[in-house]
Structure formats: structure tokens, C-alpha cells
Design a protein around this motif. Structure first.
Motif, short mmCIF file in Angstrom:
data_model
loop_
_atom_site.label_atom_id
_atom_site.label_comp_id
_atom_site.label_asym_id
_atom_site.label_seq_id
_atom_site.Cartn_x
_atom_site.Cartn_y
_atom_site.Cartn_z
N ASN A 216 0.82 -1.21 0.00
CA ASN A 216 0.00 0.00 0.00
C ASN A 216 0.86 1.27 0.00
O ASN A 216 0.44 2.31 -0.52
CB ASN A 216 -0.95 0.00 1.20
N LEU A 217 2.05 1.17 0.57
CA LEU A 217 2.96 2.32 0.53
C LEU A 217 3.28 2.69 -0.91
O LEU A 217 3.37 3.88 -1.26
CB LEU A 217 4.24 2.00 1.30
N GLY A 218 3.44 1.67 -1.75
CA GLY A 218 3.70 1.94 -3.17
C GLY A 218 2.43 2.25 -3.95
O GLY A 218 2.43 3.12 -4.82
N ARG A 219 1.35 1.58 -3.60
CA ARG A 219 0.10 1.76 -4.34
C ARG A 219 -0.50 3.15 -4.13
O ARG A 219 -1.03 3.75 -5.07
CB ARG A 219 -0.89 0.68 -3.91
N TYR A 220 -0.42 3.65 -2.91
CA TYR A 220 -1.03 4.96 -2.60
C TYR A 220 0.04 6.01 -2.28
O TYR A 220 -0.18 6.90 -1.46
CB TYR A 220 -1.99 4.81 -1.42
N SER A 221 1.17 5.91 -2.93
CA SER A 221 2.31 6.77 -2.60
C SER A 221 2.04 8.25 -2.88
O SER A 221 2.71 9.12 -2.32
CB SER A 221 3.55 6.34 -3.40
N LEU A 226 -5.56 8.47 1.31
CA LEU A 226 -5.82 7.08 0.97
C LEU A 226 -4.78 6.16 1.61
O LEU A 226 -5.10 5.06 2.08
CB LEU A 226 -5.80 6.89 -0.55
N LEU A 227 -3.55 6.62 1.64
CA LEU A 227 -2.49 5.81 2.25
C LEU A 227 -2.79 5.55 3.72
O LEU A 227 -2.68 4.41 4.20
CB LEU A 227 -1.14 6.52 2.09
N GLU A 228 -3.18 6.60 4.42
CA GLU A 228 -3.46 6.46 5.84
C GLU A 228 -4.62 5.49 6.09
O GLU A 228 -4.61 4.72 7.05
CB GLU A 228 -3.77 7.82 6.46
N GLN A 229 -5.60 5.50 5.18
CA GLN A 229 -6.76 4.62 5.32
C GLN A 229 -6.39 3.15 5.11
O GLN A 229 -7.07 2.26 5.63
CB GLN A 229 -7.84 5.01 4.31
N HIS A 230 -5.31 2.91 4.36
CA HIS A 230 -4.98 1.53 4.00
C HIS A 230 -3.75 1.00 4.73
O HIS A 230 -3.22 -0.06 4.38
CB HIS A 230 -4.75 1.43 2.49
N SER A 232 -2.00 -0.40 8.35
CA SER A 232 -2.43 -1.09 9.56
C SER A 232 -2.34 -0.16 10.77
O SER A 232 -1.48 0.72 10.83
CB SER A 232 -1.57 -2.32 9.79
N ASN A 233 -3.24 -0.38 11.71
CA ASN A 233 -3.24 0.43 12.94
C ASN A 233 -1.94 0.25 13.71
O ASN A 233 -1.44 1.18 14.34
CB ASN A 233 -4.42 0.04 13.82
N ASP A 234 -1.39 -0.95 13.63
CA ASP A 234 -0.14 -1.22 14.33
C ASP A 234 0.99 -0.33 13.80
O ASP A 234 1.78 0.23 14.56
CB ASP A 234 0.23 -2.69 14.17
N LEU A 235 1.04 -0.20 12.48
CA LEU A 235 2.08 0.64 11.88
C LEU A 235 1.85 2.12 12.19
O LEU A 235 2.79 2.85 12.49
CB LEU A 235 2.12 0.43 10.36
N LEU A 236 0.60 2.56 12.13
CA LEU A 236 0.29 3.97 12.39
C LEU A 236 0.61 4.38 13.82
O LEU A 236 0.77 5.56 14.11
CB LEU A 236 -1.18 4.25 12.08
N LYS A 237 0.72 3.38 14.72
CA LYS A 237 1.07 3.68 16.10
C LYS A 237 2.58 3.72 16.31
O LYS A 237 3.04 4.12 17.38
CB LYS A 237 0.45 2.64 17.03
N ASP A 238 3.32 3.31 15.28
CA ASP A 238 4.79 3.33 15.38
C ASP A 238 5.26 4.79 15.46
O ASP A 238 4.93 5.62 14.60
CB ASP A 238 5.41 2.65 14.16
N THR A 239 6.04 5.11 16.47
CA THR A 239 6.44 6.49 16.73
C THR A 239 7.20 7.11 15.55
O THR A 239 6.91 8.23 15.13
CB THR A 239 7.33 6.57 17.99
N HIS A 240 8.16 6.38 15.02
CA HIS A 240 8.99 6.90 13.94
C HIS A 240 8.18 7.08 12.65
O HIS A 240 8.32 8.08 11.93
CB HIS A 240 10.19 6.00 13.69
#
Length: 393
Positions: A216-221, A226-230, A232-240
Motif C-alpha cells: 500500500n505504501l507503493g500503491r497509494y504513494s 488514501l495511504l493512511e486509510q490503508h 495497519s493500525n499497528d504501523l500507524l502507532k509506530d512512533t517513527h
């Protein structure tokens, strides 16, 4: 070598003739004046120095080492390098030669040398001009640098139909770290992103941890919403990852405020010089130009090789590329021979006004001055300047 071959130059190397040199020099002066008005202090760096200094980035950016010419110093026997980029040299100044506290702003202009052209039809001897900001690790510093870059381009060559491309290597780097990928898979993904090979990317990421996020990083680059919507919640919680994501969104908003008419595009998997850059990346493109007019990004820790790691961000451009196809008519005023006080005075006054004046030598006439456009004419005891309508060849 026959005489007929002695005038030839190596591939990717060219002379700059007066009609274009005048344009380039004017652009260089205006650019440095603009940067000075923004607080960026001019430095000159040597064309050649020990390779250890110029290769301070080689472990992080092997491309720079590959394009650097190397020679043996006849005095010390040590290996020297001809600068292929001026950033390592400015980093040396900031870290060791002039280690001031707080923020340091520098600008520079000079010829660099590449073993190979970096893009199709580009020169191997670009006239590089750039600006760098050391000592502040913040989005505000990146926004300032982008604003300075855009202001410079607008002042010197206009920004009509220009396009700003933004990216952030922190998204990919933090996802790689989050997924604990090995180097082989990291390099494979890097290659797929650079080639925009979505079908291959989809197939490869099926077997990777957080593979859907990589895909999805490549698909919605190009679309952060749209990228944020696709993702994972786990990744979005990653501080960096979140810091990089928020930094990119903030940058877009701030640049839109300052440049509301500018076209802005996103590509979060644009990973040029991936091992060199550490955060935000930016480039300005124009129609009918394959290479960017100017480009830059963040490269924190660049001074570590010299004993003082500092956050840094900057941009550079090739003045030759900016002036490609631009020529300026050279106007030359021709004065007759003689040292009469009134003629000498008239010539001096014209030169003080910034005009170019040459005097005829020996038996020369106007036809011996190819750039002659005007001439001094004595009328009623007064020297005046008149345009030359035609010159017999």
C-alpha cells in the motif's frame, strides 16, 4: 595526436561561450545575492582534497564515491579526490573548520566533476549552486529550505508551470525497521519502488511481514489520505513512522500557504539517494525538463565523519541546466584610437555606467570587432554613442 583532434573535448564536457556565459554569470550573481538576503553565508571550498574527506558519505551513499575522480597527490603520495558534490565539504566546514553553536546557514557555487553524466545529456562538469542549513532538526527548517529553493527559482528563472515533488524516506525506513526486514528484502523493495513495479511489488510483499503495508505504501504513494486509510493500525502507532507521516503532511500544508499557486505532488516511495537522505526530500520540475531544476532533502548526522554530527538540510541545482538554451546579445561600444582628453573622459563615463567599451588597435576598423553594436561618434565637438546599423564583413 593530429592537430585536427587537439580541439576536441571529452564527452560530457563543453566550453561556455560569451553569449551564454553572460546569462549564467548573471544568474549566479542574482542567486547568491538572493541567498545572502535570506541569511545564507557564502563559502568557497577547494576543487580537490583528500579522498577521506570527500568520501565521508561513501558508506551511506556509494553513488557519490563512484562518480568521484581520484588522483595521486605528487607531494604526499596520498589519494586525492576531485569534488563531485560540495555538501561533504560544507559539512566539514560546519563540523570542524567553523564549529559554531546554534544554526549555521551556508551557500556556495562552484564547478564539480563527475566520472559519468548523472542523467541523459547532462554535463560531467556541472556548475553547482546550493544552500544548506545545519543545527536544527525540525520540519520548520525543511520548510524554510524548500521556501528558499522556490524563492530562488522564482527570482531567477520563474516558477510558471513548475511542479514540486515531495517525499519522505522516513516512511520506508521506519516500516523496514518495524517489520525487521533483512537487507536483501530491503534492497529488493527499494528497487521495486524505484521502478514503480506494482505487479511485482504485490507478488513479493505477499510473503513479507507487514507485506500489505509495504504494498500500500507503493500503491497509494501519491495520496496521503488514501495511504493512511490503508495502513495497519499497528504501523500507524509506530512512533517513527507517525513522525515522518505527520512531518510530510505539515510540510505540504505550510508550502501550500506560502505558494498557493504551486503544483505539489507526493511520492512517498521516491527513494533516490535513499542511504544518504534521512527524512524529507524535495525536487522542483518544469515542463520539457527530464531532470529536476533543483533538489534536496534532509541528511542528519552528515558531520559525524569529521567528529561533529549535526542535523542538516539543503538543496542544490546546476546553473548550466537552468540556463540551457538561453543566450544574451553582447553589446559592445567601439571607440576610435586616440588619447584625446575628451575621448578618454567619454569612454570612462560609459564604463562607469556599466557599458562595455573597446578601443580600436593599430589599423583595425569596426569589422575587426565581431560583437560591435555601437560606436562613439564625434558630433559638434561632443562624443556620442550611436547604434551600428550594419558592418561590412
Amino acid at each position: 595526436m593530429s592537430i585536427s583532434e587537439t580541439w576536441l573535448l571529452p564527452d560530457g564536457v563543453a566550453d561556455v561561450l560569451p553569449e551564454q556565459a553572460q546569462v549564467i554569470e548573471s544568474l549566479r550573481r542574482h542567486s547568491l545575492d538572493f541567498l545572502a538576503s535570506r541569511g545564507y553565508q557564502l563559502v568557497y571550498t577547494p576543487f580537490i582534497e583528500y579522498i577521506e574527506s570527500l568520501s565521508s558519505l561513501s558508506e551511506a551513499n556509494q553513488d557519490l564515491d563512484l562518480v568521484s575522480f581520484k588522483v595521486i597527490d605528487q607531494l604526499s603520495g596520498r589519494l586525492l579526490g576531485v569534488r563531485a558534490d560540495m555538501t561533504p565539504q560544507v559539512a566539514r566546514i560546519d563540523a570542524h573548520v567553523r564549529p559554531i553553536e546554534g544554526i549555521a546557514r551556508y551557500c556556495y557555487s562552484g564547478t564539480i566533476l563527475h566520472t559519468k553524466p548523472q542523467n541523459f545529456s547532462e554535463s560531467r562538469t556541472p556548475l553547482q549552486l546550493g544552500a544548506e542549513l545545519y543545527g536544527h532538526q525540525s520540519i520548520e527548517a525543511d520548510v524554510e529550505m524548500i521556501d528558499v529553493m522556490l524563492g530562488l527559482l522564482e527570482t531567477t528563472c520563474g516558477l510558471e508551470k513548475a511542479h514540486l515533488d515531495l517525499g519522505h524516506v522516513g516512511l520506508f525506513k521506519s516500516l523496514v525497521e518495524h517489520a525487521k526486514l533483512d537487507k536483501n528484502n530491503e534492497h529488493l523493495l527499494h528497487d521495486l519502488y524505484q521502478r514503480k513495479a506494482l505487479p511485482e511489488l504485490e507478488e513479493v510483499t505477499k510473503t513479507l511481514p507487514y507485506g500489505q503495508d509495504f504494498y500500500n505504501l507503493g500503491r497509494y504513494s501519491g495520496n496521503l489520505s488514501l495511504l493512511e486509510q490503508h495502513l495497519s493500525n499497528d504501523l500507524l502507532k509506530d512512533t517513527h513512522f507517525q513522525a515522518a507521516f505527520d512531518g510530510l503532511k505539515t510540510t505540504v500544508k505550510e508550502i501550500q500557504k506560502r505558494w498557493p499557486n504551486l503544483s505539489i505532488g507526493l511520492d512517498v516511495v521516491e527513494l533516490r539517494s535513499y542511504h544518504y537522505h534521512t527524512g524529507l526530500m524535495y525536487a522542483v520540475y518544469a515542463p520539457n525538463h527530464a531532470a529536476p531544476l533543483a533538489q534536496g532533502g534532509r541528511y542528519d548526522g552528515i558531520g559525524e565523519h569529521f567528529g561533529r554530527a549535526r542535523p542538516a538540510t539543503g538543496f542544490s541545482c546546476d546553473l548550466y541546466a537552468l540556463c540551457e538554451g538561453q543566450f544574451s546579445e553582447i553589446e559592445t561600444i567601439v571607440a576610435p584610437k586616440g588619447m584625446q582628453p575628451d575621448l578618454v573622459s567619454a569612454i570612462a563615463q560609459a564604463r562607469q555606467q556599466g557599458l562595455s567599451v573597446v578601443q580600436l588597435l593599430g589599423n583595425d576598423d569596426l569589422s575587426s570587432i565581431p560583437s560591435a553594436t555601437h560606436q562613439f561618434v564625434l558630433q559638434n565637438g561632443v562624443w556620442s554613442i550611436e547604434k551600428i546599423e550594419s558592418i561590412a564583413k
